[in-house]
Design a protein around this motif. Sequence first.
Motif, PDB file in Angstrom:
ATOM      1  N   THR A 120       0.864  -1.185   0.000  1.00 27.55           N
ATOM      2  CA  THR A 120       0.000   0.000   0.000  1.00 27.55           C
ATOM      3  C   THR A 120       0.896   1.229   0.000  1.00 27.55           C
ATOM      4  OG1 THR A 120      -0.119   0.373   2.395  1.00 27.55           O
ATOM      5  CG2 THR A 120      -1.622  -1.298   1.465  1.00 27.55           C
ATOM      6  N   PRO A 121       0.354   2.419  -0.281  1.00 24.78           N
ATOM      7  CA  PRO A 121       1.178   3.630  -0.232  1.00 24.78           C
ATOM      8  C   PRO A 121       1.846   3.863   1.119  1.00 24.78           C
ATOM      9  CG  PRO A 121      -0.861   4.081  -1.407  1.00 24.78           C
ATOM     10  CD  PRO A 121      -1.001   2.698  -0.826  1.00 24.78           C
ATOM     11  N   ILE A 122       1.253   3.358   2.188  1.00 20.90           N
ATOM     12  CA  ILE A 122       1.848   3.556   3.511  1.00 20.90           C
ATOM     13  C   ILE A 122       3.238   2.936   3.578  1.00 20.90           C
ATOM     14  CG2 ILE A 122       1.626   3.041   5.978  1.00 20.90           C
ATOM     15  CD1 ILE A 122      -1.379   3.044   5.639  1.00 20.90           C
ATOM     16  N   SER A 123       3.415   1.779   2.975  1.00 21.99           N
ATOM     17  CA  SER A 123       4.701   1.087   3.066  1.00 21.99           C
ATOM     18  C   SER A 123       5.809   1.896   2.400  1.00 21.99           C
ATOM     19  CB  SER A 123       4.605  -0.304   2.447  1.00 21.99           C
ATOM     20  OG  SER A 123       4.336  -0.235   1.062  1.00 21.99           O
ATOM     21  N   THR A 124       5.467   2.656   1.379  1.00 19.63           N
ATOM     22  CA  THR A 124       6.448   3.524   0.715  1.00 19.63           C
ATOM     23  C   THR A 124       6.619   4.838   1.471  1.00 19.63           C
ATOM     24  OG1 THR A 124       5.975   2.579  -1.461  1.00 19.63           O
ATOM     25  CG2 THR A 124       6.943   4.781  -1.426  1.00 19.63           C
ATOM     26  N   GLU A 125       5.507   5.430   1.882  1.00 19.57           N
ATOM     27  CA  GLU A 125       5.600   6.728   2.548  1.00 19.57           C
ATOM     28  C   GLU A 125       6.356   6.641   3.864  1.00 19.57           C
ATOM     29  OE1 GLU A 125       2.710  10.462   2.918  1.00 19.57           O
ATOM     30  OE2 GLU A 125       2.041   8.769   4.157  1.00 19.57           O
ATOM     31  N   ALA A 126       6.221   5.546   4.597  1.00 22.05           N
ATOM     32  CA  ALA A 126       6.934   5.406   5.866  1.00 22.05           C
ATOM     33  C   ALA A 126       8.446   5.479   5.645  1.00 22.05           C
ATOM     34  CB  ALA A 126       6.563   4.085   6.537  1.00 22.05           C
ATOM     35  N   ILE A 127       8.949   4.845   4.592  1.00 19.93           N
ATOM     36  CA  ILE A 127      10.371   4.908   4.279  1.00 19.93           C
ATOM     37  C   ILE A 127      10.753   6.325   3.881  1.00 19.93           C
ATOM     38  CG2 ILE A 127      12.196   4.044   2.764  1.00 19.93           C
ATOM     39  CD1 ILE A 127      11.102   1.982   4.819  1.00 19.93           C
ATOM     40  N   PHE A 128       9.926   6.969   3.055  1.00 15.38           N
ATOM     41  CA  PHE A 128      10.203   8.342   2.638  1.00 15.38           C
ATOM     42  C   PHE A 128      10.288   9.279   3.844  1.00 15.38           C
ATOM     43  CE2 PHE A 128       8.217  12.487   1.411  1.00 15.38           C
ATOM     44  CZ  PHE A 128       9.340  13.018   0.800  1.00 15.38           C
ATOM     45  N   LEU A 129       9.364   9.152   4.786  1.00 11.88           N
ATOM     46  CA  LEU A 129       9.370  10.041   5.947  1.00 11.88           C
ATOM     47  C   LEU A 129      10.660   9.891   6.757  1.00 11.88           C
ATOM     48  CD1 LEU A 129       5.667   9.664   7.150  1.00 11.88           C
ATOM     49  CD2 LEU A 129       6.690  11.626   5.960  1.00 11.88           C
ATOM     50  N   LEU A 130      11.125   8.650   6.935  1.00 13.74           N
ATOM     51  CA  LEU A 130      12.370   8.452   7.680  1.00 13.74           C
ATOM     52  C   LEU A 130      13.575   8.919   6.887  1.00 13.74           C
ATOM     53  CD1 LEU A 130      12.489   5.147   9.752  1.00 13.74           C
ATOM     54  CD2 LEU A 130      12.085   7.483  10.494  1.00 13.74           C
ATOM     55  N   ALA A 131      13.590   8.674   5.576  1.00 11.81           N
ATOM     56  CA  ALA A 131      14.717   9.117   4.751  1.00 11.81           C
ATOM     57  C   ALA A 131      14.798  10.637   4.726  1.00 11.81           C
ATOM     58  CB  ALA A 131      14.572   8.566   3.336  1.00 11.81           C
ATOM     59  N   ARG A 132      13.669  11.289   4.560  1.00 12.11           N
ATOM     60  CA  ARG A 132      13.654  12.758   4.553  1.00 12.11           C
ATOM     61  C   ARG A 132      14.121  13.313   5.898  1.00 12.11           C
ATOM     62  NH1 ARG A 132       7.997  15.668   3.386  1.00 12.11           N
ATOM     63  NH2 ARG A 132       7.583  14.793   5.470  1.00 12.11           N
ATOM     64  N   TYR A 133      13.674  12.696   6.969  1.00 11.13           N
ATOM     65  CA  TYR A 133      14.110  13.105   8.309  1.00 11.13           C
ATOM     66  C   TYR A 133      15.624  12.937   8.454  1.00 11.13           C
ATOM     67  CZ  TYR A 133      14.145  13.121  13.468  1.00 11.13           C
ATOM     68  OH  TYR A 133      14.404  13.403  14.796  1.00 11.13           O
ATOM     69  N   ALA A 134      16.135  11.793   7.991  1.00 15.24           N
ATOM     70  CA  ALA A 134      17.565  11.499   8.140  1.00 15.24           C
ATOM     71  C   ALA A 134      18.433  12.491   7.376  1.00 15.24           C
ATOM     72  CB  ALA A 134      17.858  10.076   7.666  1.00 15.24           C
ATOM     73  N   PHE A 135      18.047  12.811   6.152  1.00 20.71           N
ATOM     74  CA  PHE A 135      18.860  13.707   5.324  1.00 20.71           C
ATOM     75  C   PHE A 135      18.548  15.179   5.580  1.00 20.71           C
ATOM     76  CE2 PHE A 135      19.324   9.946   2.426  1.00 20.71           C
ATOM     77  CZ  PHE A 135      20.703   9.898   2.448  1.00 20.71           C
ATOM     78  N   ASP A 136      17.287  15.568   5.497  1.00 17.85           N
ATOM     79  CA  ASP A 136      16.929  16.984   5.457  1.00 17.85           C
ATOM     80  C   ASP A 136      16.883  17.633   6.835  1.00 17.85           C
ATOM     81  OD1 ASP A 136      16.706  16.523   2.777  1.00 17.85           O
ATOM     82  OD2 ASP A 136      14.522  16.602   2.710  1.00 17.85           O
ATOM     83  N   ARG A 137      16.555  16.880   7.861  1.00 20.70           N
ATOM     84  CA  ARG A 137      16.462  17.468   9.198  1.00 20.70           C
ATOM     85  C   ARG A 137      17.644  17.106  10.086  1.00 20.70           C
ATOM     86  NH1 ARG A 137      10.314  16.661  11.093  1.00 20.70           N
ATOM     87  NH2 ARG A 137      11.188  17.552  13.008  1.00 20.70           N
ATOM     88  N   LEU A 138      18.148  15.887   9.954  1.00 19.69           N
ATOM     89  CA  LEU A 138      19.276  15.490  10.795  1.00 19.69           C
ATOM     90  C   LEU A 138      20.620  15.781  10.148  1.00 19.69           C
ATOM     91  CD1 LEU A 138      17.987  12.072  12.208  1.00 19.69           C
ATOM     92  CD2 LEU A 138      17.754  14.373  13.189  1.00 19.69           C
ATOM     93  N   GLY A 139      20.654  15.913   8.828  1.00 24.56           N
ATOM     94  CA  GLY A 139      21.891  16.271   8.142  1.00 24.56           C
ATOM     95  C   GLY A 139      22.857  15.127   7.910  1.00 24.56           C
ATOM     96  N   ASN A 140      22.342  13.919   7.722  1.00 21.28           N
ATOM     97  CA  ASN A 140      23.221  12.781   7.460  1.00 21.28           C
ATOM     98  C   ASN A 140      23.742  12.781   6.031  1.00 21.28           C
ATOM     99  OD1 ASN A 140      23.327  10.771   9.864  1.00 21.28           O
ATOM    100  ND2 ASN A 140      21.189  11.452   9.785  1.00 21.28           N
ATOM    101  N   ARG A 141      24.870  12.108   5.857  1.00 20.77           N
ATOM    102  CA  ARG A 141      25.494  11.942   4.541  1.00 20.77           C
ATOM    103  C   ARG A 141      25.164  10.593   3.918  1.00 20.77           C
ATOM    104  NH1 ARG A 141      30.928  11.046   5.485  1.00 20.77           N
ATOM    105  NH2 ARG A 141      31.434  11.701   3.363  1.00 20.77           N
ATOM    106  N   ARG A 142      24.749   9.639   4.751  1.00 15.01           N
ATOM    107  CA  ARG A 142      24.606   8.255   4.298  1.00 15.01           C
ATOM    108  C   ARG A 142      23.443   7.601   5.045  1.00 15.01           C
ATOM    109  NH1 ARG A 142      27.479   3.895   2.157  1.00 15.01           N
ATOM    110  NH2 ARG A 142      27.229   1.931   3.272  1.00 15.01           N
ATOM    111  N   LEU A 143      22.564   6.957   4.276  1.00 13.08           N
ATOM    112  CA  LEU A 143      21.438   6.224   4.840  1.00 13.08           C
ATOM    113  C   LEU A 143      21.551   4.777   4.373  1.00 13.08           C
ATOM    114  CD1 LEU A 143      18.662   6.223   6.332  1.00 13.08           C
ATOM    115  CD2 LEU A 143      17.620   6.755   4.110  1.00 13.08           C
TER     116      LEU A 143
END
Length: 222
Positions: A120-143
């Motif tokens: 379902t779209p939830i399974s994709t959006e959940a990954i997107f939300l964590l990836a966006r958090y990791a890169f855009d808010r936490l400032g990571n270089r590598r996920l």
Amino acid sequence: MSTLNWSPARTPEREILEGRFCTLEPLDAARHGDDLWESFEGAGADPKLWDYLFAGPFENRASFDDWLMRQSASKDPQHFAIMSHALGKAVGSLSLMNIVPANGSIEIGNVTYGATMQRTPISTEAIFLLARYAFDRLGNRRLEWKCDDRNARSKRSAERFGFTYEGTFRQHMVIKGHNRDTAWFAIIDGDWPVIRAGFERWLAAKNFDEGGVQRERLEALR
């Protein structure tokens, strides 16, 4: 050796991450326990859910609650419950783990999707939300994304989400008495803008028909 002009990443906090189809909430055993027990062990649960995970399946609710309480208290991994907007309840969980702010490296792991949210779209959006958090808010270089090399479903998901396969660590772990060769995948910050744009296009309302079926595949929108 060149010098990087960057600052260490932030450590993730117990934050709520809002999406269109779901919300990620910091895992709370009391708040989410009933929903997750139903999703993971109730009638209609995925019989293969625990095959490649570190824990489970659980014989009774008490052992599940003990496990969930430990998950809730952990800081690394830091666990999130996946709340379905349509159903109004928790339907899965996942975590940020192997958190190394000094290197700007972090991993999505412990991906535990109940049957109602799979494909379902939830399974994709959940990954997107964590990836966006990791890169855009936490400032990571590598996920990172790691899984048992036998877990074809997880490997397909990693590639669909835009992770690049980096190799397999042979005899990396012993899980539940069995050898685990671990397949490694990653997204780096240079990859992220294109991958983020693909997620955003895929999750947009216009990409779904009246029945909620995708019009374009995620890979085609990157």
